[in-house]
Design an enzyme around this catalytic site. Sequence first.
Site, PDB file in Angstrom:
ATOM      1  N   LYS A  25      -4.066   1.429   9.578  1.00  0.00           N
ATOM      2  CA  LYS A  25      -2.917   0.629   9.116  1.00  0.00           C
ATOM      3  C   LYS A  25      -2.748  -0.616   9.974  1.00  0.00           C
ATOM      4  O   LYS A  25      -2.649  -1.729   9.465  1.00  0.00           O
ATOM      5  CB  LYS A  25      -1.629   1.445   9.209  1.00  0.00           C
TER       6      LYS A  25
ATOM      7  N   GLY B  26      -5.351  10.857  -0.312  1.00  0.00           N
ATOM      8  CA  GLY B  26      -6.033  11.828   0.554  1.00  0.00           C
ATOM      9  C   GLY B  26      -5.639  13.271   0.347  1.00  0.00           C
ATOM     10  O   GLY B  26      -6.500  14.115   0.075  1.00  0.00           O
TER      11      GLY B  26
ATOM     12  N   LYS C 237       0.847  -1.189   0.000  1.00  0.00           N
ATOM     13  CA  LYS C 237       0.000   0.000   0.000  1.00  0.00           C
ATOM     14  C   LYS C 237       0.887   1.245   0.000  1.00  0.00           C
ATOM     15  O   LYS C 237       1.789   1.389   0.834  1.00  0.00           O
ATOM     16  CB  LYS C 237      -0.921   0.014   1.223  1.00  0.00           C
TER      17      LYS C 237
ATOM     18  N   GLY D 279      -0.619   8.163   0.593  1.00  0.00           N
ATOM     19  CA  GLY D 279      -0.758   9.429  -0.113  1.00  0.00           C
ATOM     20  C   GLY D 279       0.415  10.337   0.218  1.00  0.00           C
ATOM     21  O   GLY D 279       0.937  11.056  -0.634  1.00  0.00           O
TER      22      GLY D 279
ATOM     23  N   ASP E  83      -5.905   1.822   3.381  1.00  0.00           N
ATOM     24  CA  ASP E  83      -5.240   0.834   4.249  1.00  0.00           C
ATOM     25  C   ASP E  83      -6.134  -0.396   4.409  1.00  0.00           C
ATOM     26  O   ASP E  83      -5.674  -1.537   4.280  1.00  0.00           O
ATOM     27  CB  ASP E  83      -4.985   1.428   5.650  1.00  0.00           C
TER      28      ASP E  83
HETATM   29  N1  LIG Z   1       2.235   5.281  17.334  1.00  0.00           N
HETATM   30  C1  LIG Z   1       2.439   5.914  16.163  1.00  0.00           C
HETATM   31  N2  LIG Z   1       3.585   5.713  15.492  1.00  0.00           N
HETATM   32  C2  LIG Z   1       3.817   6.332  14.304  1.00  0.00           C
HETATM   33  N3  LIG Z   1       2.930   7.161  13.681  1.00  0.00           N
HETATM   34  C3  LIG Z   1       1.760   7.397  14.294  1.00  0.00           C
HETATM   35  C4  LIG Z   1       1.460   6.778  15.560  1.00  0.00           C
HETATM   36  N4  LIG Z   1       0.227   7.186  15.914  1.00  0.00           N
HETATM   37  C5  LIG Z   1      -0.216   8.020  14.958  1.00  0.00           C
HETATM   38  N5  LIG Z   1       0.675   8.162  13.948  1.00  0.00           N
HETATM   39  C6  LIG Z   1       0.468   8.994  12.758  1.00  0.00           C
HETATM   40  O1  LIG Z   1       0.128   8.177  11.628  1.00  0.00           O
HETATM   41  C7  LIG Z   1       0.593   8.834  10.440  1.00  0.00           C
HETATM   42  C8  LIG Z   1       0.591   7.892   9.247  1.00  0.00           C
HETATM   43  O2  LIG Z   1      -0.718   7.783   8.705  1.00  0.00           O
HETATM   44  P1  LIG Z   1      -1.264   8.719   7.507  1.00  0.00           P
HETATM   45  O3  LIG Z   1      -2.672   8.339   7.279  1.00  0.00           O
HETATM   46  O4  LIG Z   1      -0.969  10.141   7.826  1.00  0.00           O
HETATM   47  O5  LIG Z   1      -0.294   8.358   6.294  1.00  0.00           O
HETATM   48  P2  LIG Z   1      -0.586   7.451   4.998  1.00  0.00           P
HETATM   49  O6  LIG Z   1      -1.662   6.468   5.294  1.00  0.00           O
HETATM   50  O7  LIG Z   1       0.734   6.925   4.592  1.00  0.00           O
HETATM   51  O8  LIG Z   1      -1.099   8.456   3.934  1.00  0.00           O
HETATM   52  P3  LIG Z   1      -2.589   8.555   3.302  1.00  0.00           P
HETATM   53  O9  LIG Z   1      -3.578   8.372   4.414  1.00  0.00           O
HETATM   54  O10 LIG Z   1      -2.611   9.937   2.759  1.00  0.00           O
HETATM   55  O11 LIG Z   1      -2.686   7.489   2.260  1.00  0.00           O
HETATM   56  C9  LIG Z   1       1.958   9.330  10.870  1.00  0.00           C
HETATM   57  O12 LIG Z   1       2.424  10.372  10.058  1.00  0.00           O
HETATM   58  C10 LIG Z   1       1.718   9.777  12.327  1.00  0.00           C
HETATM   59  O13 LIG Z   1       1.372  11.142  12.372  1.00  0.00           O
HETATM   60 MG   LIG Z   2      -3.745   7.121   5.901  1.00  0.00          MG
END
Ligand SMILES: Nc1ncnc2c1ncn2[C@@H]1O[C@H](COP(=O)(O)OP(=O)(O)OP(=O)(O)O)[C@@H](O)[C@H]1O
Ligand SMILES: [Mg+2]
Length: 293
Positions: A244, A68, A33, A36, A185
């Site tokens: 995730k 997103g 995956k 974004g 996710d």
């Molecule tokens: N325990 C944790 N450890 C690491 N990151 C965390 C934790 N809890 C929350 N986060 C947040 O989760 C974010 C990752 O998820 P996010 O949805 O922002 O990214 P993505 O899924 O890669 O992108 P998108 O949702 O745009 O596809 C991190 O940037 C952080 O701010």
């Molecule tokens: Mg995300």
Amino acid sequence: MALQTHEVIDLGSSLAKALQYVNAWKRKPVVVKLGGSVLAGEDQGTLIEDLVLLKGVGVDPVLVHGGGPEITRILERFGKESRFVNGLRVTDDETMEVVEMVLAGRANKAIVSMIARAGGTAVGISGKDGKVFQAHRLAPELGQVGEIDIVDTSLLTLLSSGGYIPVVASIGIGEEGESYNLNADTAAGALAAGLGASKFILMTDVRGVYRGGNDNKALVSVLRMGEAKELIRQGVISRGMIPKVEACLEAIDAGVPTAHIISGTIPHALLVELFTEEGVGTMIVRDDVHANA
Ligand SMILES: Nc1ncnc2c1ncn2[C@@H]1O[C@H](COP(=O)(O)OP(=O)(O)OP(=O)(O)O)[C@@H](O)[C@H]1O
Ligand SMILES: [Mg+2]
């Protein structure tokens, strides 16, 4: 200059290990995956190149992506504000049109182009094509946000075995052919489960799961299912990290051996996570698995 004997031994053992993994995973799907946040960045580093290399040695990557930040940007241009409930974008009909345009159009084809530039061949589809993600409305107040009922993997297997890297936008199809906005996710986890993937990998903008939330960047390298649930309950795992980790739990429950959350920006993070025992990010495993399995 020739290598020293101890260097030969180290390199040789890494190469042998990597080739053993390659042999074990040949023709088996690995679901990746792409966050974004990874795709929005200027530089995708070596990520796309690594995926093309994997395909070249006979492992079958299947990509799932969201988008997103870009959806939010385009909606803003149309003067529409984004609203989220529990991390899910409230998706009225007009928003759904934009989601479909951005995800299945621009974002999806941008990834196809990056793969082409790296020497691979990708086919970009939305989860409606081949009825990959069959879904229904999750809750009336969320509009077209969908929940997956069935994952049909036949089109993806066909594409993978034909030599293509499938790239799937996280959109679902309903019984009347209507579109649903899926969390990427969650959709990726369901796909890893449906394909019986040998690995499920989430590439994001952090190194993995941090023990102390965002402020305390102590990386958890191996996370057992029970502990993951506990960290969610405690609020250590929050916001974007929740879907995730939950997607990882679903995939593992369905028999995927391990799930990995890693940074998309560290060079060759994907290869190191796949082909070394130490890894670079967080590996989520069943409760009864030993640390370096
Ligand atoms: N325990 C944790 N450890 C690491 N990151 C965390 C934790 N809890 C929350 N986060 C947040 O989760 C974010 C990752 O998820 P996010 O949805 O922002 O990214 P993505 O899924 O890669 O992108 P998108 O949702 O745009 O596809 C991190 O940037 C952080 O701010
Ligand atoms: Mg995300």
